[in-house]
Scaffold this motif. Structure first.
Motif, PDB file in Angstrom:
ATOM      1  N   PHE A  56       8.821  30.952  31.169  1.00 43.59           N
ATOM      2  CA  PHE A  56       8.456  32.053  32.069  1.00 43.59           C
ATOM      3  C   PHE A  56       9.626  32.424  32.982  1.00 43.59           C
ATOM      4  CE2 PHE A  56       6.700  33.589  36.121  1.00 43.59           C
ATOM      5  CZ  PHE A  56       5.984  34.689  35.666  1.00 43.59           C
ATOM      6  N   ALA A  57      10.326  31.419  33.487  1.00 37.32           N
ATOM      7  CA  ALA A  57      11.467  31.684  34.371  1.00 37.32           C
ATOM      8  C   ALA A  57      12.546  32.477  33.635  1.00 37.32           C
ATOM      9  CB  ALA A  57      12.030  30.367  34.891  1.00 37.32           C
ATOM     10  N   TYR A  58      12.824  32.111  32.368  1.00 36.42           N
ATOM     11  CA  TYR A  58      13.847  32.837  31.607  1.00 36.42           C
ATOM     12  C   TYR A  58      13.387  34.264  31.313  1.00 36.42           C
ATOM     13  CZ  TYR A  58      16.872  34.408  27.878  1.00 36.42           C
ATOM     14  OH  TYR A  58      17.734  35.154  27.108  1.00 36.42           O
ATOM     15  N   GLN A  59      12.130  34.428  30.923  1.00 40.73           N
ATOM     16  CA  GLN A  59      11.632  35.770  30.601  1.00 40.73           C
ATOM     17  C   GLN A  59      11.669  36.666  31.831  1.00 40.73           C
ATOM     18  OE1 GLN A  59      10.995  36.838  27.602  1.00 40.73           O
ATOM     19  NE2 GLN A  59      10.458  38.904  28.280  1.00 40.73           N
ATOM     20  N   THR A  60      11.356  36.106  32.995  1.00 41.55           N
ATOM     21  CA  THR A  60      11.415  36.877  34.236  1.00 41.55           C
ATOM     22  C   THR A  60      12.848  37.323  34.519  1.00 41.55           C
ATOM     23  OG1 THR A  60       9.526  35.666  35.141  1.00 41.55           O
ATOM     24  CG2 THR A  60      10.944  36.816  36.711  1.00 41.55           C
ATOM     25  N   ALA A  61      13.817  36.415  34.342  1.00 38.13           N
ATOM     26  CA  ALA A  61      15.226  36.762  34.565  1.00 38.13           C
ATOM     27  C   ALA A  61      15.682  37.822  33.573  1.00 38.13           C
ATOM     28  CB  ALA A  61      16.088  35.508  34.442  1.00 38.13           C
ATOM     29  N   LEU A  62      15.181  37.752  32.354  1.00 39.52           N
ATOM     30  CA  LEU A  62      15.542  38.740  31.337  1.00 39.52           C
ATOM     31  C   LEU A  62      15.002  40.114  31.713  1.00 39.52           C
ATOM     32  CD1 LEU A  62      16.904  38.769  28.467  1.00 39.52           C
ATOM     33  CD2 LEU A  62      14.593  38.604  27.542  1.00 39.52           C
ATOM     34  N   GLU A  63      13.761  40.155  32.149  1.00 42.20           N
ATOM     35  CA  GLU A  63      13.148  41.443  32.488  1.00 42.20           C
ATOM     36  C   GLU A  63      13.750  42.047  33.751  1.00 42.20           C
ATOM     37  OE1 GLU A  63       8.933  40.875  32.484  1.00 42.20           O
ATOM     38  OE2 GLU A  63       8.886  40.284  30.376  1.00 42.20           O
ATOM     39  N   LYS A  64      14.230  41.205  34.646  1.00 44.27           N
ATOM     40  CA  LYS A  64      14.910  41.703  35.845  1.00 44.27           C
ATOM     41  C   LYS A  64      16.337  42.140  35.555  1.00 44.27           C
ATOM     42  CE  LYS A  64      12.457  39.028  39.394  1.00 44.27           C
ATOM     43  NZ  LYS A  64      12.599  37.956  40.426  1.00 44.27           N
ATOM     44  N   GLY A  65      16.869  41.722  34.412  1.00 44.86           N
ATOM     45  CA  GLY A  65      18.250  42.036  34.080  1.00 44.86           C
ATOM     46  C   GLY A  65      19.247  41.014  34.572  1.00 44.86           C
ATOM     47  N   ASP A  66      18.756  39.906  35.172  1.00 43.89           N
ATOM     48  CA  ASP A  66      19.669  38.843  35.620  1.00 43.89           C
ATOM     49  C   ASP A  66      20.290  38.141  34.413  1.00 43.89           C
ATOM     50  OD1 ASP A  66      18.937  39.460  38.214  1.00 43.89           O
ATOM     51  OD2 ASP A  66      17.394  37.903  38.310  1.00 43.89           O
ATOM     52  N   LYS A  67      19.517  37.971  33.360  1.00 42.37           N
ATOM     53  CA  LYS A  67      20.044  37.481  32.092  1.00 42.37           C
ATOM     54  C   LYS A  67      20.123  38.675  31.149  1.00 42.37           C
ATOM     55  CE  LYS A  67      20.132  33.037  33.125  1.00 42.37           C
ATOM     56  NZ  LYS A  67      21.442  32.323  33.279  1.00 42.37           N
ATOM     57  N   ARG A  68      21.244  38.802  30.472  1.00 42.56           N
ATOM     58  CA  ARG A  68      21.480  40.002  29.675  1.00 42.56           C
ATOM     59  C   ARG A  68      21.606  39.642  28.193  1.00 42.56           C
ATOM     60  NH1 ARG A  68      23.326  44.199  33.034  1.00 42.56           N
ATOM     61  NH2 ARG A  68      24.886  45.048  31.593  1.00 42.56           N
ATOM     62  N   VAL A  69      20.964  40.447  27.372  1.00 38.25           N
ATOM     63  CA  VAL A  69      21.029  40.287  25.927  1.00 38.25           C
ATOM     64  C   VAL A  69      21.456  41.628  25.341  1.00 38.25           C
ATOM     65  CG1 VAL A  69      19.761  39.757  23.810  1.00 38.25           C
ATOM     66  CG2 VAL A  69      19.257  38.497  25.913  1.00 38.25           C
ATOM     67  N   VAL A  70      22.596  41.627  24.689  1.00 36.25           N
ATOM     68  CA  VAL A  70      23.170  42.860  24.161  1.00 36.25           C
ATOM     69  C   VAL A  70      22.237  43.460  23.110  1.00 36.25           C
ATOM     70  CG1 VAL A  70      25.105  43.832  22.852  1.00 36.25           C
ATOM     71  CG2 VAL A  70      25.532  42.119  24.636  1.00 36.25           C
ATOM     72  N   GLY A  71      21.972  44.755  23.284  1.00 34.16           N
ATOM     73  CA  GLY A  71      21.091  45.460  22.365  1.00 34.16           C
ATOM     74  C   GLY A  71      19.633  45.417  22.769  1.00 34.16           C
ATOM     75  N   VAL A  72      19.306  44.580  23.766  1.00 34.22           N
ATOM     76  CA  VAL A  72      17.920  44.448  24.220  1.00 34.22           C
ATOM     77  C   VAL A  72      17.754  45.024  25.619  1.00 34.22           C
ATOM     78  CG1 VAL A  72      16.045  42.833  24.747  1.00 34.22           C
ATOM     79  CG2 VAL A  72      17.502  42.449  22.753  1.00 34.22           C
ATOM     80  N   ASN A  73      18.503  44.498  26.589  1.00 30.75           N
ATOM     81  CA  ASN A  73      18.408  45.047  27.944  1.00 30.75           C
ATOM     82  C   ASN A  73      19.755  45.534  28.479  1.00 30.75           C
ATOM     83  OD1 ASN A  73      19.631  42.607  28.470  1.00 30.75           O
ATOM     84  ND2 ASN A  73      18.154  41.932  30.027  1.00 30.75           N
ATOM     85  N   CYS A  74      20.757  45.616  27.602  1.00 33.19           N
ATOM     86  CA  CYS A  74      22.030  46.240  27.946  1.00 33.19           C
ATOM     87  C   CYS A  74      22.736  46.656  26.648  1.00 33.19           C
ATOM     88  CB  CYS A  74      22.929  45.307  28.766  1.00 33.19           C
ATOM     89  SG  CYS A  74      23.432  43.794  27.907  1.00 33.19           S
ATOM     90  N   HIS A  75      23.593  47.665  26.742  1.00 32.98           N
ATOM     91  CA  HIS A  75      24.329  48.165  25.571  1.00 32.98           C
ATOM     92  C   HIS A  75      23.372  48.450  24.420  1.00 32.98           C
ATOM     93  CE1 HIS A  75      27.754  46.830  27.889  1.00 32.98           C
ATOM     94  NE2 HIS A  75      27.326  45.564  27.832  1.00 32.98           N
ATOM     95  N   THR A  76      22.374  49.263  24.694  1.00 37.23           N
ATOM     96  CA  THR A  76      21.298  49.469  23.730  1.00 37.23           C
ATOM     97  C   THR A  76      21.563  50.589  22.736  1.00 37.23           C
ATOM     98  OG1 THR A  76      20.183  50.846  25.374  1.00 37.23           O
ATOM     99  CG2 THR A  76      19.520  48.531  25.244  1.00 37.23           C
ATOM    100  N   GLY A  77      22.565  51.440  22.972  1.00 40.34           N
ATOM    101  CA  GLY A  77      22.879  52.493  22.012  1.00 40.34           C
ATOM    102  C   GLY A  77      23.421  51.906  20.722  1.00 40.34           C
ATOM    103  N   SER A  78      23.025  52.464  19.579  1.00 37.35           N
ATOM    104  CA  SER A  78      23.430  51.861  18.317  1.00 37.35           C
ATOM    105  C   SER A  78      23.381  52.869  17.179  1.00 37.35           C
ATOM    106  CB  SER A  78      22.504  50.681  17.984  1.00 37.35           C
ATOM    107  OG  SER A  78      22.843  50.117  16.734  1.00 37.35           O
ATOM    108  N   VAL A  79      24.233  52.631  16.179  1.00 35.48           N
ATOM    109  CA  VAL A  79      24.194  53.417  14.949  1.00 35.48           C
ATOM    110  C   VAL A  79      23.607  52.583  13.805  1.00 35.48           C
ATOM    111  CG1 VAL A  79      26.168  54.852  15.609  1.00 35.48           C
ATOM    112  CG2 VAL A  79      26.558  52.726  14.327  1.00 35.48           C
ATOM    113  N   THR A  80      23.104  51.393  14.124  1.00 34.17           N
ATOM    114  CA  THR A  80      22.570  50.488  13.110  1.00 34.17           C
ATOM    115  C   THR A  80      21.354  51.091  12.416  1.00 34.17           C
ATOM    116  OG1 THR A  80      23.309  48.568  14.366  1.00 34.17           O
ATOM    117  CG2 THR A  80      21.631  48.183  12.697  1.00 34.17           C
ATOM    118  N   ARG A  81      21.321  50.971  11.104  1.00 37.12           N
ATOM    119  CA  ARG A  81      20.179  51.436  10.322  1.00 37.12           C
ATOM    120  C   ARG A  81      19.280  50.252   9.983  1.00 37.12           C
ATOM    121  NH1 ARG A  81      23.232  55.469   5.985  1.00 37.12           N
ATOM    122  NH2 ARG A  81      24.009  56.979   7.533  1.00 37.12           N
TER     123      ARG A  81
END
Length: 566
Positions: A459-484
């Protein structure tokens, strides 16, 4: 002789014995590098030490990977035994060093493919194995005396292992030379993965029988692989993964000792399975701390006198939970970093996840990329040239110490839980039927303590992820993509239809009286306390199915339902 000289002597001895690989141990620029680096003389902290010396913080062998590189052991299995056999041969043909079997959900739960509860699940998350005949097909054309095999299964691990032994017999292989690993770790099922058959006590009975049988009859095979991987995938922190896994391992040591087994004989048959997550330095420190803790506890607490009994050998798999469905090609990078952490931490074998595993079972192309990731690390990066290359780093050593200290605090908590409410003898000592750590682990399972600790961390990690304190590329940052969208592997319904038809034919053609007699003998052994492996092996030779074997024991021992908790 000072510490460096002692290490040097052991390295040279290995070199003279031909235990150092013929390879180019230079940098990309051609600069020759030493097998290991450290301070001069005895200045090194004895808790860090040198490779191949207690407490093995820097690795089990004085030669590091110069002696032997880690085993590339890709986890695979899908559909029926024939389809998985083709994938195994592809992995071996392309340079894989060992096999790791993934089973489908019915097999993991001890159900046959034609069980009503198996509908829609046959062959989907792994290979369907209903009897020894499936195991025979699974390894057809693969000499079991020449490869090491890992089987990731816990609840019905013992009957599945018996089927593996029967398949080896049918190949004409002496089972005493079989080498590999069986997961068997039932504690992590109650803690994290939730795939069990019975209550904890009958499972421990089966595991104790397995330890005895392997020590006497299959000495090279490792019958228990204590798994932290599933604990981490459930949402634990690195420290929780380390502590909960080693506590489970200590409980299995106590189980062996309670059976009268010699710790120096059976402890080398215990291995470990860890997660390699994305925080590179924390993961390296975790692996180093694990070796140090295990060696000290085995020597000082459980009386192991040999190095092999003090060694913590472990397999690593990159973190499936770190993979994302969004921008899935980023998963190649994540897997490479996680694999690097495992190698820098001294893993003995490694599986690299495929980029599409968050969506489906790996396609053949994705599986090849995962395999090539390890081969690039081994052949191009130079990471195998120097033992424990991060040893002595102020940051890594501080992380190692911190994780060790956190783990020790958890051990104390678990043991205290085990003591609560227990009877004491005349000297005031707490009585434990198997051992103090076992008592604490069982109490933690019963009270939901492990579950709540992991839930809080998740729960602590998920909260940090949703707040943006923990960042995952393509999920909560740098989300633009040309991937098919990816083309993913799909297991058709015909796999289930064909598997069920084959199972019915097998039942029709076998000797039912022999099957019933073997199952009756197995139940009699369950009642009188004798070792269950011999009658279970006979049942497998007679083509008793996995469901029949497990159902006979369910009828005797009952099924386990986890208490509801909120």
């Amino acid at each position: 002789m000072d510490a460096r000289a002692r290490w040097q002597a052991r390295y040279e001895q290995a070199e003279q014995a031909g235990k150092v690989r013929e390879a180019d141990f230079t940098t990309l620029s051609g600069v020759e590098v030493d097998p290991v680096y450290g301070p001069p003389g005895d200045e090194v902290d004895p808790r860090i030490g040198w490779p191949g010396e207690f407490p093995f913080t820097r690795g089990l062998y004085p030669t590091g990977y110069r002696g032997r590189a880690w085993t590339i052991r890709q986890f695979a299995g899908f559909g029926n035994a024939e389809q998985s056999n083709e994938r195994y041969k592809m992995i071996l043909r392309h340079g894989g060093g060992g096999l790791s079997v993934a089973f489908d959900m019915p097999t993991l739960m001890g159900r046959d493919s034609d069980d009503a509860r198996s509908v829609g699940e046959v062959g989907h998350c792994g290979v369907a194995v209903d009897s020894a005949a499936d195991m025979e097909v699974l390894f057809a054309g693969i000499p079991l005396d020449e490869v090491t095999t890992s089987m990731t299964i816990s609840g019905p691990a013992v009957p599945v292992f018996c089927m593996y032994l029967v398949a080896a017999e049918r190949q004409g292989v002496d089972t005493r030379v079989l080498d590999g690993t069986l997961q068997t770790d039932i504690f992590k099922e109650y803690i994290a993965q939730k795939e069990w058959l019975f209550a904890p006590e009958p499972h421990l009975r089966l595991i104790g029988d397995l330890l005895e049988h392997c020590a006497a009859e299959v000495p090279r095979f490792k019958p228990v692989s204590v798994s932290g991987y599933h604990i981490r995938e459930a949402g634990s922190t690195a420290a929780q993964e380390l502590a909960f896994t080693l506590a489970d391992g200590f409980a299995y040591v106590e189980l062996g000792l309670s059976r009268g087994l010699d710790v120096d004989v059976f402890a080398p048959g215990l291995s470990f399975f860890f997660d390699a997550h994305i925080d590179l330095f924390e993961e390296v420190a975790k692996f180093r701390a694990a070796r140090r803790i295990w060696a000290r506890w085995l020597r000082d607490r459980y009386g192991a006198t040999t190095e092999r009994a003090q060694w913590l050998r472990f397999h690593t798999q990159t973190a499936g939970v770190s993979l994302t469905a969004q921008q899935p090609y980023n998963n190649v990078v994540r897997t490479a970093v996680e694999a690097l952490a495992a190698v820098l931490g001294g893993t003995n074998s490694l599986h690299t996840n495929a980029l599409d595993e968050t969506l489906a079972l790996p396609s053949e192309q994705a599986a090849e990329i995962a395999l090539r990731t390890q081969q690039v690390l081994a052949e191009e990066t130079g990471v195998a040239n120097v033992a424990d290359p991060l040893g002595g780093s102020w940051y890594v050593e501080a992380l190692t110490d911190r994780l060790e200290a956190e783990a020790e605090r958890v051990f104390a908590t678990i043991e205290a839980m085990g003591e609560a409410g227990r009877d004491r003898d005349a000297d005031g000592r707490v009585h434990h039927e198997i051992g103090a750590m076992t008592s604490g682990v069982l109490r933690g399972i019963e009270d939901g303590w492990f579950l709540s600790e992991i839930a809080d961390a998740s729960f602590a990690y998920q909260t940090a992820l949703e707040k943006g304190d923990k960042r995952v590329v393509g999920v909560n940052c740098h989300t633009g993509s040309v991937t098919r969208p990816l083309e993913i592997l799909r297991v058709g319904h015909e796999v289930e239809t064909e598997q069920v038809a084959a199972l019915r034919t097998r039942r029709r053609d076998r000797d039912d009286a022999r099957v019933r007699g073997a199952l009756d003998a197995m139940v009699a052994a369950a009642r009188d306390g004798s070792n269950l492996l011999p009658p279970m092996l006979e049942a497998c030779r007679a083509e008793a199915t996995l469901g029949e074997i497990c159902d006979a024991l369910r009828a005797e021992w009952g099924e386990y339902t986890e208490p509801a908790r909120f």
